[in-house]
Design a protein around this motif. Structure first.
Motif, PDB file in Angstrom:
ATOM      1  N   ILE A  73      -5.693 -11.093   6.112  1.00  0.00           N
ATOM      2  CA  ILE A  73      -6.487  -9.880   5.906  1.00  0.00           C
ATOM      3  C   ILE A  73      -7.947 -10.176   6.222  1.00  0.00           C
ATOM      4  O   ILE A  73      -8.551 -11.069   5.633  1.00  0.00           O
ATOM      5  CB  ILE A  73      -6.323  -9.367   4.468  1.00  0.00           C
TER       6      ILE A  73
ATOM      7  N   SER B 199      -7.083   2.642   0.569  1.00  0.00           N
ATOM      8  CA  SER B 199      -7.029   1.404   1.349  1.00  0.00           C
ATOM      9  C   SER B 199      -5.782   1.415   2.219  1.00  0.00           C
ATOM     10  O   SER B 199      -4.692   1.767   1.748  1.00  0.00           O
ATOM     11  CB  SER B 199      -6.994   0.177   0.435  1.00  0.00           C
TER      12      SER B 199
ATOM     13  N   VAL C  10      -3.787  -1.264   4.834  1.00  0.00           N
ATOM     14  CA  VAL C  10      -3.722  -2.647   5.294  1.00  0.00           C
ATOM     15  C   VAL C  10      -2.519  -2.805   6.217  1.00  0.00           C
ATOM     16  O   VAL C  10      -1.415  -2.365   5.886  1.00  0.00           O
ATOM     17  CB  VAL C  10      -3.587  -3.626   4.104  1.00  0.00           C
TER      18      VAL C  10
ATOM     19  N   ASN D  91      -7.715  -3.564   8.251  1.00  0.00           N
ATOM     20  CA  ASN D  91      -7.721  -2.750   7.050  1.00  0.00           C
ATOM     21  C   ASN D  91      -8.833  -1.704   7.124  1.00  0.00           C
ATOM     22  O   ASN D  91      -9.892  -1.930   7.708  1.00  0.00           O
ATOM     23  CB  ASN D  91      -7.862  -3.608   5.785  1.00  0.00           C
TER      24      ASN D  91
END
Length: 771
Positions: free
Chosen positions: A137, A649, A651, A665
């Motif tokens: 990430i 969010s 991702v 993201n």
């Protein structure tokens, strides 16, 4: 209160007595490749509803009737192992699980994963995170950061751009208990929040409890972030590390005696200060942080194991010889694990925790030093007793001795500034707890327990009484460790989980928490100069009651995970500040505080894909957080600083092929609640702004897109090499960090609004290796 606590304990001891004698299967579960104990491994008895999981140290225990069983042992990232066991007496069986092998196909990546963690049991509001989850990430400066990854989960909100502080379910940053190998971390940020204190290479497991906290945790209202360090590889010596644009790290681990003992040493340092030395104007400036994680463990015998772990970290910022500031954490944990018998496990811990900051200024002949510190000594014991296959009982106690040095100003002999040293504050925080996990039916799980906490305010200086306007009415002096005031709180917890089907469940929980340590700060996030204050004769313990309800499902052939939770939390004795409060090194800081109540409520959703070429999740939080304090906003409800209506969010991680992994993201959230001036007037030629309702305005909405790519250069049994690229804030959004107001130079009656942004684009590259 004592009668209530005894009644709760009696419920916890309630057990179901089987008609026939059961025997116990117990042991430890470890990784074959490293010898590490495996936390939360699943133990499932085929063709039955019996099962359990390993504890924080890899120990498991399950009681069954005499028979022959097929038992499946599994864990995330490991190959499952099915063992046939004929149980005619108590048996000790240690299990070694091999790493899962992932083979890249045209569409999917195959491998054993755990899909049932959110379905079974009764735990509400639990988020589990592994280092592997955070590996790909993209984050700022390209540093793998567990705290930054946690901020992408529902109900957990970042405190700001580049900030490691978190808001959980409407709570402030100090209402989160952050513990590393059982030691409290009071400031989990490096470099003013751009990095967290947790070096991912040293971390094995992270659990975030944001609702329905188990009874063994206490001392904070909003959440518990339980971080466990790696034990160290007891099979072979290995070295890994990373070299990035502004930081480097190195990890060394290996056996002291194979299969019996091991060590771990992990270090990290930034070197931005080295670039400053290239310019004569800045060569005497300092800007860096370092941290060191170390751990030793040794098996004393089949039933005993000793651990010694520590963390040491420090930041330093200096401008020539005129100004320097440094701050940092230090922890140490000595643990002894003892298996009393096949059903009972004991952990005893002696824990040290320290946080301090130092601020030095040189102005002419004046050398001034400002210092503040909070230090804890903690002794605790935790017992786990597997009563039978329907009851798992846990109980324990802890004693924490807090020492706070609120603030000291000292200077050199020739200085014209007088020394000012505030009285140290001493206190003792005690707790006992008990809980029982009860399974009366194959589809029903119940956890019931309670925590009883006692906080003693101890003498060692002056204490004050104040009136409702904050004026001091009396000064009292107490001798060192003399009792000033005592507080007692019963903190019951109950959670229920019901399995609707093998892929769907609902859960509900109630939790009451008490908090005795409070952060005094003017900022929204983490600030190294924040002051900690203990509960006193004026500052009362903060209390919360949280109610949670959740629905959990694994859908589309269990390839996707869906969770939805709603919560409501009411809070008492919440503190806020008087208008114009002066907090810095104020020895009578209580005169600047106001107290009242709070409430927070919301809904959280997460949709997660766990298998295939593309994995990731989407999380959304709709929430409200408010305060009602006499003396603020005409005694009406007003927005808490951390109130945010929407938080989203997204991702995504894509395994293109054996060489490339892409990730990205996107985050969006409503701006923090703030107070902007509603008018202005002139006093002696100076502009004075007028403020009306507190936190009635909003910062601009925040949104950002990040992108990352990992190039796997080499992967063999002995070597792993990779290059990691990332771009933080892909489309260059100038998100507001601060908003200030000033008079227009040409038109004094007009007010200009000045927005400060920290980052537009932040590219990074790092080289990772392991051998």
């Amino acid at each position: 209160m004592k009668q209530i606590f005894i009644a709760v304990l009696s419920i916890c001891f309630t057990i179901t007595v089987n008609g026939q004698k059961n025997f116990t299967l117990s042991g430890n579960i470890r990784s074959k490749s490293s010898g590490e104990s495996i936390i939360g491994a699943s133990i499932r008895v085929l063709n039955s509803n019996h099962g359990t999981s390993s504890n924080e140290y890899g120990f498991y225990s399950i009681s069954l009737a005499p028979a022959t069983y097929e038992i499946v042992f599994s864990a995330l990232g490991k190959m499952s192992d099915t063992v046939s066991i004929s149980l005619s007496g108590n048996i000790e069986k240690n299990i070694i699980l091999s790493d899962a092998t992932y083979e890249l196909a045209s569409v999917v990546v195959t491998g054993k994963k755990s899909f049932e963690r959110n379905i079974g049991g009764s735990q509400v509001g639990l988020e589990k995170l592994s280092v592997q989850d955070a590996k790909n990430i993209p984050v700022i400066f390209g540093e793998k950061d567990l705290l930054k990854t946690i901020q992408l989960l529902p109900g957990i909100k970042t405190a700001g751009d580049g900030n490691s502080g978190i808001f959980v379910r409407g709570g402030s940053t100090d209402q989160n208990q952050i513990i590393l190998d059982e030691a409290n971390i009071y400031n989990a940020a490096h470099l003013f929040g751009f990095f967290s204190t947790f070096n991912s290479d040293a971390i094995k497991d992270v659990s975030v409890y944001k609702g329905g906290m188990p009874a063994q945790y206490g001392g904070r209202l909003s959440s518990v972030l339980d971080v466990r360090m790696n034990d160290g590889n007891n099979q072979k010596t290995s070295v890994s590390g990373s070299i990035g644009l502004i930081s480097a790290k190195l990890n060394i681990e290996g056996p002291l005696q194979k299969n019996k003992s091991s060590f771990l040493i992990t270090g990290r340092r930034t070197y931005a200060d080295m670039f400053l030395k290239l310019d004569d104007q800045y060569k005497n400036n300092q800007l860096y942080f370092y941290d060191l994680n170390a751990k030793l463990n040794y098996e004393l015998g089949k039933k005993d194991k000793l651990y010694l772990s520590g963390y040491f970290g420090k930041d330093l910022l200096g401008l020539n010889e005129q100004f320097t500031t440094n701050w940092g954490n230090g922890t140490g944990t000595l643990r002894w694990n003892h298996i009393i018998n096949s059903r009972m496990f004991l952990n005893t811990s002696l824990i040290f925790s320290n946080y301090n900051y130092e601020f030095k200024v040189k102005n002419g002949t004046n050398d001034i030093r400002i210092f503040s510190q909070i230090r804890d000594w903690n002794l605790k014991q935790d017992y786990q007793y597997s009563i039978n296959n329907k009851n798992n009982f846990r109980f324990g106690w802890s004693v924490i001795y807090h020492i706070i040095r609120p603030g000291e100003i000292t200077s050199n002999a020739t200085s014209s500034i007088n020394d000012k040293i505030q009285d140290k504050r001493y206190s003792c925080e005690n707790a006992v707890y008990a809980s029982n996990v009860f399974k009366p039916h194959k589809n029903l799980n119940i956890t019931i327990g309670s925590r009883f906490s006692a906080f003693s305010v101890l003498g060692g200086g002056n204490f004050f009484n104040i009136d409702e306007n904050g004026a001091i009415t009396d000064t009292l002096t107490y001798a060192r460790d003399e009792a000033v005031k005592k507080y007692y709180n019963l903190e019951p917890r109950v959670s229920i989980g019901y399995l609707l089907s093998p892929s769907h469940s609902i859960k509900a929980a109630y939790t009451r928490n008490a908090q005795y340590m409070h952060q005094i700060t003017n900022s929204n996030g983490t600030n190294p100069l924040d002051k900690w204050a203990s509960t006193s004769n004026i500052i009362k313990p903060q209390i919360s009651n949280q109610y949670s309800l959740g629905y959990y499902s694994n859908v589309f052939n269990r390839r996707y995970e869906f969770t939805a939770e709603v919560y409501y939390k009411d809070m008492e004795n919440i503190l806020d500040y008087r208008n114009g409060a002066d907090l810095f090194l104020n020895e009578t800081v209580e005169t600047q505080l106001l107290f009242g109540k709070g409430r927070a409520y919301g809904t959280e959703f997460m949709f997660k894909k766990q298998t295939g070429k593309l994995t990731g999740w989407v999380s959304y939080t709709l929430s409200k957080s408010e305060r009602k304090i006499k003396g603020i906003n005409n005694n009406q409800w007003y927005n808490a600083t951390q109130d945010r209506t929407h938080d989203i969010s997204v991702v995504g991680i894509c395994q293109l092929n054996e060489k490339w992994t892409l990730s990205g993201n996107f985050v969006f959230y409503t701006g923090n609640a703030v107070t902007f001036p509603s008018g202005k007037y002139q006093v002696n030629g100076q502009t004075v702004y007028y403020y009306n309702s507190r936190n009635a305005d909003r910062m601009p909405n925040y949104h950002r897109l990040d992108f990352g790519a990992t190039w796997h250069l080499k992967k063999t049994k002995k070597w792993t090499k990779e290059l990691v690229f990332s771009l933080y804030n892909v489309y260059g959004r100038e998100n507001a960090f601060t908003v200030n107001f000033k008079d227009n130079k040409d038109k004094p009656n007009v007010t200009d609004i000045m927005q400060t942004s920290l980052f537009r684009w932040v590219p990074s590259i790092s080289y990772n290796f392991k051998f």
